[in-house]
Design a protein around this motif. Structure first.
Motif, short mmCIF file in Angstrom:
data_model
loop_
_atom_site.label_atom_id
_atom_site.label_comp_id
_atom_site.label_asym_id
_atom_site.label_seq_id
_atom_site.Cartn_x
_atom_site.Cartn_y
_atom_site.Cartn_z
N PHE A 122 0.75 -1.30 -0.19
CA PHE A 122 -0.09 0.05 0.14
C PHE A 122 0.93 1.20 0.24
O PHE A 122 1.67 1.50 0.95
N ALA A 164 0.77 5.55 -0.34
CA ALA A 164 0.12 6.69 -0.20
C ALA A 164 0.17 7.53 -1.41
O ALA A 164 -0.77 8.20 -1.89
N PHE A 165 1.26 7.55 -1.92
CA PHE A 165 1.47 8.53 -3.26
C PHE A 165 1.00 7.78 -4.56
O PHE A 165 0.63 6.40 -4.20
N HIS A 166 0.90 8.55 -5.80
CA HIS A 166 0.33 8.00 -6.77
C HIS A 166 1.42 7.03 -7.34
O HIS A 166 1.10 6.59 -8.46
N GLU A 206 -0.78 -1.31 -4.47
CA GLU A 206 -1.82 -0.27 -4.31
C GLU A 206 -1.63 1.13 -4.03
O GLU A 206 -0.97 1.21 -3.20
N ASN A 208 -1.99 5.29 -3.78
CA ASN A 208 -3.25 6.28 -3.45
C ASN A 208 -3.86 5.54 -2.21
O ASN A 208 -5.03 6.03 -1.83
N GLN A 209 -3.15 4.87 -1.29
CA GLN A 209 -3.65 4.43 -0.22
C GLN A 209 -2.97 4.80 0.94
O GLN A 209 -1.93 4.61 1.40
N VAL A 210 -3.61 6.01 1.53
CA VAL A 210 -3.06 6.23 3.00
C VAL A 210 -3.50 5.54 4.11
O VAL A 210 -4.38 5.86 4.55
N ARG A 244 -5.62 6.70 7.10
CA ARG A 244 -6.72 7.53 6.80
C ARG A 244 -7.81 6.70 5.54
O ARG A 244 -8.75 6.66 5.92
N THR A 245 -7.18 6.17 4.60
CA THR A 245 -8.13 5.50 3.47
C THR A 245 -8.44 4.22 4.19
O THR A 245 -9.43 3.82 4.00
N ILE A 246 -7.40 3.64 4.76
CA ILE A 246 -7.71 2.29 5.69
C ILE A 246 -6.67 2.30 6.77
O ILE A 246 -5.70 2.97 6.67
N SER A 247 -7.27 1.68 7.87
CA SER A 247 -6.42 1.38 8.91
C SER A 247 -6.02 0.16 8.91
O SER A 247 -6.35 -0.88 8.27
N GLU A 282 -8.42 -2.54 9.84
CA GLU A 282 -9.34 -2.98 8.79
C GLU A 282 -8.39 -3.75 7.97
O GLU A 282 -8.96 -4.74 7.18
N LEU A 315 1.19 10.34 11.06
CA LEU A 315 -0.32 10.18 10.51
C LEU A 315 -0.68 8.66 10.74
O LEU A 315 -1.78 8.24 11.24
#
Lengths: 473, 276
Positions: A178, A180-182, A217, A219-221, A224-227, A230, A408
Motif C-alpha cells: 500500500f 500513499a503517493f500515486h 496499490e 493512493n492508499q493512505v 486514513r483510507t484504510i486502517s 481494517e 499520521l
C-alpha cells in the motif's frame, strides 16, 4: 570473452576500474544519470580483482548478506544472467543498491583487497549485473515457493517495504503493498533525484516484484483510507509498516514561512516525483532560484544543492553548522557536488531569513560557529561566535537538516508503542512491534538512515513474518 | 482510475461539480475532509474539500472553481472520463457536536465545502443559520441544497443582483447583534474568513475556518501547506484543514498562496491557447 584475453595480467596488477561519468560542467545542467555504468569488458576486468576469499569480510558488511564473491565470480566468468540470479537470492533491488548504497562503509569498506589498495568496486559490479539483465535479460523470473495461502500487507513502498514484499513473495505468501503517493517507490521516487537514480530503474524494479506476484496499490493512505485494524479485517495475516520518517524539520528562526523556503522533502518531491524540473510540460511548478542556499550537509542536502544547479542556479551553496569533518553525506556525494560547483560554508548557521514586501526570501543572516565539547551524538557541538554575523543573498532556501517521525499512521493506530521521538519501538532481532502480527522497519523505526539499512530492516522483518506465518507468534 | 459519473456546470461554467467513483474514500470520508486529485500523468496534485459523499453509491463529489491550468484541465473531463489519481480522505474531520446556535458562512466555492458541515451541524441537533454569498446572482451556487441543509438561509451578493446587497459580514453582524450565537463556521476566500473572524472575535464567538494553502502530498510530509496558528507553525493537511479562526495568520496565508502566481499564469495561458 575468456578466449580474447590470452595473457591475463596478474590480479594484483589490475587497478580498480573507474566508472565513466558525465563531465561535471555538462551534467550540472541536465538531469541524466551521472555515471554511465561499466561495459561488460570493464566489469569482467573489475571482477577479476576479487580474491574470492574463503571467509569474505565484505558479506559481513552487507545488511542483506549478498553472496558477494559468488556474484562477482559469475561476472568474471561472463555468466551475467547467473550473476543477477545470485544477487536476487538476497536482494530484490540490486540496480538501486548498486547506485545508492554507501559501499565505502559497508562491503567495500571491509574488502580484503582494499587493505593494501583500492577495494573491489562491489557496488559498480552489482549495478552492472542489474543493468545488464535489464537491457539484455530474458525476463525469466527466479523461482518462487508454492502458495502458502497467507496474506501480508506492506505499508509503504520504499526500500524497506519492497524488500519485505520481494522476500515474502518468494516464500509463497500473497503480498499487497500500500502506497500513499500515486507512484510506488517511496524515497526512491520522491527523494533521490533522477541524476542519481533514474526513476525508470525504480519502476522496473517494482515491475519485477509485480511480475513475481506482488500487488501494488497506490493512493492508499494507511491511517486514513484504510486502517491497520481494517487490513486484518480484510483477511491479512501480517502487516509490515515501512512508512519512512517523513516529517520535515524547519529551523525555528524568524521568517521561516517566507516564500522560497522549502523543506528538502517538498523541494525534492516537486522535482522528482512531480517532475517539476520539466515544468511546464508537467504541471507542478517549482521555484528556480538564482542564489540558492541549502541548509545541512547530509545526502539529502547534496541532492538538493545539485538539483538547484540543474534548475538554473548561478550559485548553489551549502551552509552547515559543523565543519567538513562532521559532514554526514557520503564522500562520493560531496565530491560530486563540489565538482559540479556547489560551494560549502562550514561552521555557519542562519539566525534570520530576510524577505521582501511580497513575502519572498531575499537573504539570510548567519552566525559563524566554532566547535566546542562533544554533544550527545559524539560530534563536537557547534557554538556561535558572538558578533560574527554575516549576510548571504539568496532567493531560494532548502532546509535539509533531517526529518522526524510522521505521526499520521502511528497516531491512527491504537496501541502501537512509540519511543519519545515518535518512532515505532520494535524488537531488534525480529522487528516485531508490540502489536500482534505487526512489524515495522526502516526510517519510521530508526529515524533518517539509508536505503540499504531500511532494506536490512525489511529483511529481518520478512524472516520473522515468514516464521510467524509458518509456526505462529 | 476514478470515473466521473456525474458532472454539472454552475456559475456560468466557472464552477464545476464532479461526482467521482471512489468507494473506499466514500466509505471513510467525514464532513470537512479533503481529497487530492490528479487528472493525468503530467498533472498536478490538487487538494479539494469534498462537497458530498455517498457511501452506498461509492462516490464523492467535488466542486471547484476554474482558476488555473489544473482546474481548466479538470474541466475538460466529461462523464465517463477518469481522474488518474484520487487520494483521501485527508485532514481532520470537522468537530460536530450539539452546541446550540450555529452560523455557517460560505463564500464562493466555500459554499460547497460548507454544505456537508451545515447538514451535519443540523443533524447533530443545532439550530443552523446559513449565510452564503457570491459576487453576483449568476455566480451563486447550491442555494437550494443549503436551504434544505439549514434552518434559516440568508443570501448576499456583492453587486446586489440577489438577496442582500453587500458582504456576508454585513448579514453576520446583524445576526450576532440579534441573538446569542454559540459557534460560527466560515469557509470561503481568505479575506472573507479573515473579516468574519475579526468580527466574531469582537462578539466573542468561537469560529472555525477551513484553510486551503498550497499542498503537495497531503500527509504531513512536505510542509508546503504550513500556516501560522496562534503563533505556531501548523500543517493544514494533517493538523487541519480547520483551525480556530481567531488564531490564524491570514496575511501570511494570502502571501504564501501567491508563491507560484507567475508560473501558474504562464501555464494557464499556454493551456488556454492550446485548448482553442
Amino acid at each position: 570473452m575468456a578466449e580474447e584475453v590470452t595473457k591475463k595480467p596478474k590480479r594484483e596488477k589490475i587497478p580498480r576500474q573507474p566508472m565513466p561519468e558525465q563531465e561535471p560542467k555538462v551534467r550540472a545542467k541536465n538531469f541524466d544519470e551521472v555515471p554511465f555504468g561499466y561495459s561488460p569488458e570493464t566489469a569482467v576486468k573489475e571482477a577479476e580483482r576479487c580474491m574470492q576469499c574463503k571467509k569474505p569480510a565484505c558479506v559481513a558488511g552487507c545488511p542483506v548478506e549478498i553472496d558477494i564473491p559468488g556474484f562477482i565470480k559469475l561476472i568474471k566468468e561472463g555468466e551475467f544472467t547467473k550473476s543477477i540470479r545470485k544477487l536476487w537470492e538476497k536482494n530484490s533491488l540490486p540496480a538501486i543498491c548498486g547506485r545508492v548504497c554507501p559501499q565505502e562503509i559497508q562491503c567495500e569498506g571491509l574488502c580484503i583487497v582494499g587493505k593494501k589498495g583500492d577495494p573491489v568496486a562491489i557496488g559498480n559490479l552489482e549495478r552492472f549485473a542489474a543493468d545488464h539483465e535489464r537491457a539484455h535479460g530474458t525476463g525469466a523470473l527466479p523461482p518462487v515457493a508454492d502458495p502458502t495461502g497467507k496474506k501480508v500487507a506492506v505499508v509503504g513502498s520504499g526500500p524497506a517495504g519492497l524488500t519485505v514484499a520481494g522476500d515474502l513473495i518468494a516464500k509463497g505468501h500473497e503480498v499487497t503493498v500500500f502506497e500513499a503517493f500515486h507512484k510506488p517507490g517511496g524515497v526512491l521516487v520522491y527523494g533521490i533525484p533522477e541524476f542519481r537514480l533514474p526513476k525508470e530503474i525504480v519502476a522496473q524494479e517494482v515491475n519485477f516484484l509485480e511480475r513475481l506476484g506482488v500487488k501494488v496499490e497506490c493512493n492508499q493512505v494507511v491511517g486514513r483510507t484504510i486502517s491497520i485494524e481494517e487490513l486484518f479485517e480484510d483477511g491479512y495475516d501480517a502487516v509490515f509498516i515501512g512508512v519512512g520518517a517523513g516529517l520535515p524539520t524547519f529551523l525555528n528562526v524568524p521568517g521561516k514561512n517566507l516564500i522560497g523556503i522549502y523543506s528538502a522533502n517538498e523541494y525534492l518531491t516537486r522535482s522528482n516525483l512531480m517532475k517539476a524540473y520539466r515544468f511546464p510540460e508537467y504541471d507542478t511548478p517549482i521555484i528556480r532560484g538564482k542564489n540558492v542556499v541549502t541548509l545541512g550537509a547530509g545526502n539529502v542536502a547534496m541532492d538538493s544543492a545539485r538539483t538547484a544547479l540543474r534548475l538554473g542556479a548561478a550559485n548553489s551553496r551549502i551552509v552547515y553548522r559543523r565543519s567538513r569533518v562532521e559532514v554526514p553525506a557520503r564522500a562520493a556525494e560531496v565530491h560530486h557536488a563540489e565538482e559540479e560547483g556547489v560551494e560549502f560554508f562550514f561552521l555557519a548557521a542562519p539566525t534570520k531569513y530576510l524577505g521582501d514586501d511580497k513575502g519572498r526570501v531575499i537573504g539570510m543572516e548567519c552566525l559563524k560557529m566554532e566547535l566546542g565539547e562533544p554533544d550527545a551524538s559524539g560530534r563536537r557541538r557547534p557554538v556561535p561566535i558572538e558578533g560574527s554575523e554575516f549576510e548571504l543573498e539568496c532567493d531560494l532556501v532548502i532546509v535539509a537538516v533531517g526529518t522526524g517521525a510522521n505521526p499520521l499512521l502511528t497516531k491512527s493506530t491504537e496501541g502501537l508503542t512509540l519511543n519519545k521521538w515518535g518512532y515505532i519501538q520494535v524488537d531488534e532481532k525480529t522487528n516485531k512491534t508490540n502489536k500482534k502480527a505487526v512489524w515495522a522497519g526502516g526510517d519510521i523505526v530508526t529515524g533518517s538512515a539509508t536505503v540499504i539499512l531500511a532494506m536490512g530492516a525489511g529483511r529481518i522483518a520478512a524472516n520473522s513474518i515468514h516464521d510467524y506465518l509458518t509456526w505462529g507468534w | 482510475m476514478f470515473k466521473i459519473v456525474n458532472r454539472e456546470e454552475m456559475s456560468d461554467g466557472t464552477v464545476i461539480l464532479n461526482e467521482v467513483e471512489a468507494p473506499k474514500i466514500a466509505q471513510k470520508a467525514k464532513p470537512g475532509q479533503f481529497v487530492i486529485l490528479k487528472a493525468n500523468e503530467t498533472g498536478e496534485r490538487i487538494p479539494l474539500t469534498m462537497a458530498e459523499t455517498d457511501p452506498d453509491k461509492g462516490t464523492i463529489t467535488i466542486i471547484y472553481q476554474v482558476v488555473g491550468k489544473s482546474t481548466a484541465l479538470f474541466k475538460t473531463l466529461q462523464v465517463g472520463d477518469d481522474y488518474q489519481d484520487v487520494i483521501g480522505p485527508l485532514g481532520k474531520p470537522t468537530h460536530i457536536e450539539k452546541i446550540g446556535k450555529v452560523v455557517c458562512v460560505g463564500g464562493g466555492t466555500g459554499i460547497a465545502v460548507m454544505h456537508p458541515i451545515t447538514r451535519a451541524m443540523k443533524d447533530a441537533g443545532n439550530h443552523v443559520i446559513c449565510i452564503i454569498g457570491a459576487r453576483s446572482k449568476d455566480l451563486l451556487i447550491l442555494e437550494d441544497r443549503m436551504k434544505a441543509a439549514s434552518h434559516e438561509l440568508r443570501v448576499c451578493t456583492d453587486d446586489g443582483s440577489y438577496g442582500h446587497h453587500g458582504f456576508v459580514t454585513d448579514v453576520l453582524k446583524e445576526v450576532l447583534e440579534k441573538e446569542k450565537i454559540d459557534q460560527v463556521v466560515a469557509i470561503g476566500p481568505v479575506p472573507m474568513m479573515k473579516f468574519v473572524s475579526k468580527m466574531t472575535q469582537e462578539y466573542n464567538v468561537p469560529t472555525l475556518v477551513s484553510l486551503n494553502p498550497i499542498m503537495v502530498d497531503g500527509t504531513g510530509m512536505c510542509g508546503g501547506c504550513r500556516v501560522t496558528v496562534g503563533g505556531q507553525t501548523k500543517f493544514a493537511c494533517v493538523d487541519g484543514p480547520e483551525f480556530d479562526g481567531h488564531q490564524v495568520d491570514y496575511d501570511e496565508l494570502m502571501m504564501r498562496l501567491q508563491a507560484y502566481c507567475e508560473d501558474e499564469k504562464k501555464c494557464y495561458e499556454e493551456f488556454c491557447i492550446m485548448d482553442q
